[in-house]
Design a protein around this motif. Structure first.
Motif, mmCIF file in Angstrom:
data_model
loop_
_atom_site.group_PDB
_atom_site.id
_atom_site.type_symbol
_atom_site.label_atom_id
_atom_site.label_comp_id
_atom_site.label_asym_id
_atom_site.label_seq_id
_atom_site.Cartn_x
_atom_site.Cartn_y
_atom_site.Cartn_z
ATOM 1 N N TYR A 130 2.048 0.343 14.537
ATOM 2 C CA TYR A 130 1.188 0.010 13.333
ATOM 3 C C TYR A 130 1.566 -1.619 12.889
ATOM 4 C CZ TYR A 130 0.222 4.473 14.270
ATOM 5 O OH TYR A 130 -0.805 6.133 14.885
ATOM 6 N N ASP A 131 0.777 -2.043 12.462
ATOM 7 C CA ASP A 131 0.758 -3.696 11.798
ATOM 8 C C ASP A 131 0.140 -3.573 10.783
ATOM 9 O OD1 ASP A 131 2.385 -5.457 11.034
ATOM 10 O OD2 ASP A 131 2.573 -6.731 12.796
ATOM 11 N N PRO A 132 -0.062 -4.013 9.530
ATOM 12 C CA PRO A 132 1.077 -3.470 8.338
ATOM 13 C C PRO A 132 1.531 -1.557 9.164
ATOM 14 C CG PRO A 132 -0.342 -3.145 7.165
ATOM 15 C CD PRO A 132 -1.169 -4.059 8.992
ATOM 16 N N PRO A 133 2.639 -1.048 8.536
ATOM 17 C CA PRO A 133 2.963 0.447 8.803
ATOM 18 C C PRO A 133 2.434 1.185 7.958
ATOM 19 C CG PRO A 133 4.537 -0.955 7.041
ATOM 20 C CD PRO A 133 3.904 -1.902 7.711
ATOM 21 N N LEU A 134 2.195 2.427 8.950
ATOM 22 C CA LEU A 134 1.449 3.021 8.135
ATOM 23 C C LEU A 134 2.297 3.704 6.179
ATOM 24 C CD1 LEU A 134 0.585 5.991 10.566
ATOM 25 C CD2 LEU A 134 -1.313 4.511 9.435
ATOM 26 N N LEU A 135 1.444 3.997 5.465
ATOM 27 C CA LEU A 135 2.590 4.489 4.572
ATOM 28 C C LEU A 135 1.898 5.788 3.083
ATOM 29 C CD1 LEU A 135 3.973 3.483 2.138
ATOM 30 C CD2 LEU A 135 2.745 2.556 1.075
ATOM 31 N N PHE A 136 2.407 6.525 3.633
ATOM 32 C CA PHE A 136 2.275 8.179 3.007
ATOM 33 C C PHE A 136 3.253 8.167 1.838
ATOM 34 C CE2 PHE A 136 2.946 8.202 8.016
ATOM 35 C CZ PHE A 136 1.491 8.479 7.589
ATOM 36 N N ASN A 137 2.070 8.410 0.789
ATOM 37 C CA ASN A 137 3.481 9.648 -0.227
ATOM 38 C C ASN A 137 3.899 10.866 -0.168
ATOM 39 O OD1 ASN A 137 3.993 10.966 -2.973
ATOM 40 N ND2 ASN A 137 2.166 9.907 -4.023
ATOM 41 N N ILE A 138 4.652 10.833 0.268
ATOM 42 C CA ILE A 138 5.451 12.246 0.504
ATOM 43 C C ILE A 138 5.258 12.680 -0.326
ATOM 44 C CG2 ILE A 138 6.299 11.529 2.728
ATOM 45 C CD1 ILE A 138 8.838 11.251 1.440
ATOM 46 N N ASP A 139 5.302 12.778 -1.478
ATOM 47 C CA ASP A 139 5.094 14.165 -3.110
ATOM 48 C C ASP A 139 4.072 14.455 -2.727
ATOM 49 O OD1 ASP A 139 7.772 13.392 -4.322
ATOM 50 O OD2 ASP A 139 7.155 11.997 -5.528
ATOM 51 N N LYS A 140 2.860 14.038 -2.889
ATOM 52 C CA LYS A 140 1.955 14.248 -2.047
ATOM 53 C C LYS A 140 0.868 14.402 -1.075
ATOM 54 C CE LYS A 140 -0.246 11.589 -6.414
ATOM 55 N NZ LYS A 140 -1.306 10.244 -6.649
#
Length: 83
Positions: A53-63
């Protein structure tokens, strides 16, 4: 508990080459993935079936602790947040 480190790096075979590279990084409640691959079995060890992935996948791991739903560009933070 809370870590003394600001960033936690994870290594894998993102490049498809026979050496470890950074595959993801966690900072506070966010985790970015530059590549993914199915499971933790032999494919993970051999670096098979890699998706980059470019840009990388981004996750909010709190949610989203299972990292199943990447944050869209519209949801990405634009200001510094408390981690």
């Amino acid at each position: 508990g809370k870590s003394d480190h600001d960033f936690l790096f994870f290594y894998g075979y993102c490049s498809g080459e026979p050496y470890w590279t950074i595959s993801s990084v966690r900072h506070g409640k966010y985790k970015a993935h530059w590549c993914t691959m199915p499971g933790l079995g032999l494919g993970h060890i051999k670096g098979e079936n890699i998706t980059q992935y470019d840009p990388p996948l981004l996750f909010n791991i709190d949610k989203d602790p299972s990292e199943a739903y990447p944050i869209s560009f519209n949801e990405m933070p634009t200001q510094p947040e408390d981690a």
